[in-house]
Design a protein around this motif. Sequence first.
Motif, PDB file in Angstrom:
ATOM      1  N   UNK A  36      -1.567  12.185  10.711  1.00 54.09           N
ATOM      2  CA  UNK A  36      -0.686  12.810   9.722  1.00 54.09           C
ATOM      3  C   UNK A  36       0.769  12.617  10.136  1.00 54.09           C
ATOM      4  N   UNK A  37       1.663  13.231   9.410  1.00 49.90           N
ATOM      5  CA  UNK A  37       3.082  13.189   9.738  1.00 49.90           C
ATOM      6  C   UNK A  37       3.662  11.793   9.635  1.00 49.90           C
ATOM      7  N   UNK A  38       4.664  11.472  10.465  1.00 47.55           N
ATOM      8  CA  UNK A  38       5.338  10.173  10.384  1.00 47.55           C
ATOM      9  C   UNK A  38       4.410   8.982  10.590  1.00 47.55           C
ATOM     10  N   UNK A  39       3.393   9.118  11.451  1.00 48.04           N
ATOM     11  CA  UNK A  39       2.476   7.993  11.670  1.00 48.04           C
ATOM     12  C   UNK A  39       1.620   7.777  10.419  1.00 48.04           C
ATOM     13  N   UNK A  40       1.186   8.848   9.796  1.00 48.74           N
ATOM     14  CA  UNK A  40       0.444   8.739   8.541  1.00 48.74           C
ATOM     15  C   UNK A  40       1.285   8.100   7.445  1.00 48.74           C
ATOM     16  N   UNK A  41       2.563   8.464   7.398  1.00 52.98           N
ATOM     17  CA  UNK A  41       3.467   7.864   6.408  1.00 52.98           C
ATOM     18  C   UNK A  41       3.645   6.373   6.674  1.00 52.98           C
ATOM     19  N   UNK A  42       3.735   5.994   7.938  1.00 51.94           N
ATOM     20  CA  UNK A  42       3.855   4.572   8.286  1.00 51.94           C
ATOM     21  C   UNK A  42       2.594   3.812   7.891  1.00 51.94           C
ATOM     22  N   UNK A  43       1.417   4.414   8.085  1.00 48.96           N
ATOM     23  CA  UNK A  43       0.166   3.782   7.653  1.00 48.96           C
ATOM     24  C   UNK A  43       0.153   3.601   6.139  1.00 48.96           C
ATOM     25  N   UNK A  44       0.599   4.601   5.406  1.00 47.33           N
ATOM     26  CA  UNK A  44       0.650   4.504   3.940  1.00 47.33           C
ATOM     27  C   UNK A  44       1.572   3.374   3.508  1.00 47.33           C
ATOM     28  N   UNK A  45       2.719   3.265   4.154  1.00 51.89           N
ATOM     29  CA  UNK A  45       3.653   2.182   3.839  1.00 51.89           C
ATOM     30  C   UNK A  45       3.057   0.819   4.151  1.00 51.89           C
ATOM     31  N   UNK A  46       2.351   0.719   5.269  1.00 55.75           N
ATOM     32  CA  UNK A  46       1.702  -0.545   5.644  1.00 55.75           C
ATOM     33  C   UNK A  46       0.629  -0.911   4.630  1.00 55.75           C
ATOM     34  N   UNK A  47      -0.144   0.076   4.183  1.00 56.33           N
ATOM     35  CA  UNK A  47      -1.193  -0.183   3.184  1.00 56.33           C
ATOM     36  C   UNK A  47      -0.588  -0.700   1.884  1.00 56.33           C
ATOM     37  N   UNK A  48       0.524  -0.109   1.470  1.00 56.49           N
ATOM     38  CA  UNK A  48       1.197  -0.570   0.242  1.00 56.49           C
ATOM     39  C   UNK A  48       1.711  -1.993   0.409  1.00 56.49           C
ATOM     40  N   UNK A  49       2.319  -2.291   1.544  1.00 60.99           N
ATOM     41  CA  UNK A  49       2.839  -3.643   1.784  1.00 60.99           C
ATOM     42  C   UNK A  49       1.706  -4.670   1.786  1.00 60.99           C
ATOM     43  N   UNK A  50       0.585  -4.343   2.423  1.00 64.71           N
ATOM     44  CA  UNK A  50      -0.557  -5.266   2.432  1.00 64.71           C
ATOM     45  C   UNK A  50      -1.054  -5.524   1.013  1.00 64.71           C
ATOM     46  N   UNK A  51      -1.114  -4.457   0.211  1.00 69.90           N
ATOM     47  CA  UNK A  51      -1.566  -4.585  -1.178  1.00 69.90           C
ATOM     48  C   UNK A  51      -0.599  -5.457  -1.985  1.00 69.90           C
ATOM     49  N   UNK A  52       0.698  -5.278  -1.777  1.00 71.08           N
ATOM     50  CA  UNK A  52       1.692  -6.085  -2.495  1.00 71.08           C
ATOM     51  C   UNK A  52       1.645  -7.545  -2.061  1.00 71.08           C
ATOM     52  N   UNK A  53       1.454  -7.772  -0.757  1.00 69.37           N
ATOM     53  CA  UNK A  53       1.415  -9.143  -0.236  1.00 69.37           C
ATOM     54  C   UNK A  53       0.163  -9.889  -0.665  1.00 69.37           C
ATOM     55  N   UNK A  54      -0.978  -9.209  -0.666  1.00 64.97           N
ATOM     56  CA  UNK A  54      -2.243  -9.891  -0.954  1.00 64.97           C
ATOM     57  C   UNK A  54      -2.643  -9.799  -2.419  1.00 64.97           C
ATOM     58  N   UNK A  55      -2.076  -8.841  -3.142  1.00 64.00           N
ATOM     59  CA  UNK A  55      -2.445  -8.647  -4.535  1.00 64.00           C
ATOM     60  C   UNK A  55      -3.741  -7.882  -4.715  1.00 64.00           C
ATOM     61  N   UNK A  56      -4.291  -7.379  -3.622  1.00 63.38           N
ATOM     62  CA  UNK A  56      -5.526  -6.600  -3.714  1.00 63.38           C
ATOM     63  C   UNK A  56      -5.539  -5.512  -2.643  1.00 63.38           C
TER      64      UNK A  56
END
Length: 106
Positions: free
Chosen positions: A30-50
């Motif tokens: 949770x907290x800042x590390x959880x937020x960083x994971x969420x941001x990474x997940x969004x970036x992966x989705x944007x980069x791969x399209x899935x």
Amino acid sequence: MNDEVYSLATTLWRWAGGANGGDWFFATIAGPVGEALSGTAVMHRLESGRRSGWGAVKVVAKVGQTEWRTSAFPSKALGWMVPIKSAVRKAEGLVEGEPFTLWLIF
């Protein structure tokens, strides 16, 4: 992976898998590390399209001297969670409900 290193204090908790599933152990992120994971997940989705399986993010986890590759999984109720294998729990003396430091690289 962009090789960002994060650490957080968390606790080990058990999920009972029912009659056939056995028990699984996790740490909540949770907290800042959880937020960083969420941001990474969004970036992966944007980069791969899935979206990756279950929305997971691949990470390298470390507790004490034990390091392993796993995935962090999103949870609506908890934010993110990382499974902690039996070998890690035994090697590092982790006990359900007690705090420990978890390092993540992703």
